[in-house]
Enzyme design. Structure first.
Site, PDB file in Angstrom:
ATOM      1  N   SER A  84      59.895 -23.976 -54.983  1.00  0.00           N
ATOM      2  CA  SER A  84      60.485 -25.345 -55.248  1.00  0.00           C
ATOM      3  C   SER A  84      62.006 -25.067 -55.362  1.00  0.00           C
ATOM      4  O   SER A  84      62.844 -26.020 -55.429  1.00  0.00           O
ATOM      5  CB  SER A  84      60.017 -25.884 -56.493  1.00  0.00           C
ATOM      6  OG  SER A  84      60.165 -24.909 -57.719  1.00  0.00           O
ATOM      7  N   LYS A 128      69.782 -25.245 -59.930  1.00  0.00           N
ATOM      8  CA  LYS A 128      68.637 -26.064 -59.486  1.00  0.00           C
ATOM      9  C   LYS A 128      68.822 -27.505 -60.278  1.00  0.00           C
ATOM     10  O   LYS A 128      69.322 -27.557 -61.471  1.00  0.00           O
ATOM     11  CB  LYS A 128      67.328 -25.418 -59.865  1.00  0.00           C
ATOM     12  CG  LYS A 128      66.254 -25.973 -59.250  1.00  0.00           C
ATOM     13  CD  LYS A 128      65.112 -25.137 -59.471  1.00  0.00           C
ATOM     14  CE  LYS A 128      63.775 -25.568 -58.861  1.00  0.00           C
ATOM     15  NZ  LYS A 128      62.678 -24.429 -58.906  1.00  0.00           N
ATOM     16  N   SER A 161      58.139 -19.708 -56.648  1.00  0.00           N
ATOM     17  CA  SER A 161      58.939 -20.494 -56.208  1.00  0.00           C
ATOM     18  C   SER A 161      60.144 -19.617 -55.754  1.00  0.00           C
ATOM     19  O   SER A 161      60.786 -19.872 -54.600  1.00  0.00           O
ATOM     20  CB  SER A 161      59.282 -21.623 -57.298  1.00  0.00           C
ATOM     21  OG  SER A 161      60.783 -22.022 -57.010  1.00  0.00           O
TER      22      SER A 161
END
Length: 329
Positions: free
Chosen positions: A181, A106, A205
């Protein structure tokens, strides 16, 4: 400070990524490589049944191909070439659990020489001076991080869109969101552009992204894994803990990732992490894991006096299942 236009034009340096993926042997079919489970892939890499170059190029080529339609990449980690060459010099006895395994990260994970932006104007042009703890541990075990993926601005969103890199779509249905996210990671995993990922989770998330994209995520207990070297959009939160979490294609791969992370390297690099070594249990037969798998089943939901609306949703789902297919629990 960069303007939005300048930042967007700079974008991820994917040209070099395309040049590396083109080095793939023309006669090699990448599909069998992409279909291997994580444990088997790592084993074949350690025993040299597969070359490091063929595996990295196969995943990079797949990631770039799907990116053109889905838009999930933010940055290419060009140092993966040097890391691959360094791994080839290791003795067989020194090869780690994830030797030669390409993986994605990420945007928030610090990688030396790269920005961890959280898509906030205060973070660009401030590349990390060193790898974060988790990135160091993964590399020590032979993993090769090769891309970083898209996120929503500030990360606090259940979808994946921002004014710089745009919206990431769900590769399973381009009209749907991939979640957030960690949506960029979910989308990448869904189309087998990566076999293992590290994301983060504050408020579901990883759960939302994994669910929307049809893959697996493991929400770890707070402070169980190091969070040193992971960027945050909001500093000073004490009551709401954000955790580092892996994402993979199956539960067994998540178990292998956690076994890799919960090592002496982790505790040495970050002494604040409680020493809780991985419990060596077979994830296919572990009663504890079976209990985890059953958390959201109809039986468990009834025991927990779940809302009527949720039970109705389960009943609708049962009606859509194929005849003879039993729901768990």
């Amino acid at each position: 400070m960069w303007s939005v236009r300048e930042w967007a034009l700079a974008g991820p340096s994917l040209k070099s990524a395309y040049s590396i993926s083109s080095l793939q042997e023309p006669a090699l079919d990448p599909q069998p490589i992409l279909e291997l489970p994580l444990a088997e892939l790592a084993q074949q890499l350690r025993t040299e049944e597969l070359s490091l170059e063929s595996v990295l190029c196969s995943y990079l080529e797949q990631a770039l191909k799907v990116h053109q339609e889905v838009n999930y990449l933010m940055d290419f980690l060009g140092e993966c070439k040097e890391e691959l060459q360094a791994l080839k010099k290791l003795k067989t006895s020194d090869r780690g659990l994830l030797y030669g395994v390409p993986m994605s990260l990420k945007d928030t994970y610090d990688c030396m020489g790269h920005d961890s932006t959280c898509l906030l104007a205060q973070f660009p042009e401030k590349p990390a001076t060193k790898d974060g703890v988790i990135v160091k541990v993964l590399k020590a075990q032979g993993a090769i991080p090769f891309v970083q993926t898209n996120i929503p601005q500030t990360l606090l969103s259940f979808e994946c869109s921002n004014p710089i890199y745009g919206q990431t779509l769900n590769p399973l249905n381009l009209k749907k969101t991939c979640g957030g996210s960690s949506g960029g990671e979910g989308a990448l995993m869904a189309e087998r552009g990566s076999i293992l990922d590290m994301g983060t989770d504050t408020g579901d998330s990883i759960c939302i992204s994994a669910s929307f994209c049809g893959v697996y995520g493991l929400w770890t207990t707070g402070f169980h894994l190091s969070y040193t070297g992971i960027a945050s959009a909001i500093k000073g939160r004490k009551l709401v803990t954000t955790v580092a979490v892996p994402m993979a294609w199956d539960v067994e791969s998540l178990a292998l990732c956690l076994r890799t992370l919960l090592s002496e390297d982790m505790y040495r690099l970050d002494p604040t992490v409680p020493r809780m070594p991985f419990r060596e249990e077979d994830p296919r037969t572990s009663q504890h894991l079976e209990e985890i798998r059953g958390v959201g089943t109809p039986k468990k939901l009834r025991e927990q006096h779940t809302a009527v609306e949720v039970m109705h949703a389960w009943e609708d789902l049962e009606g859509l299942l194929e005849p003879g297919l039993q729901t768990p629990g």
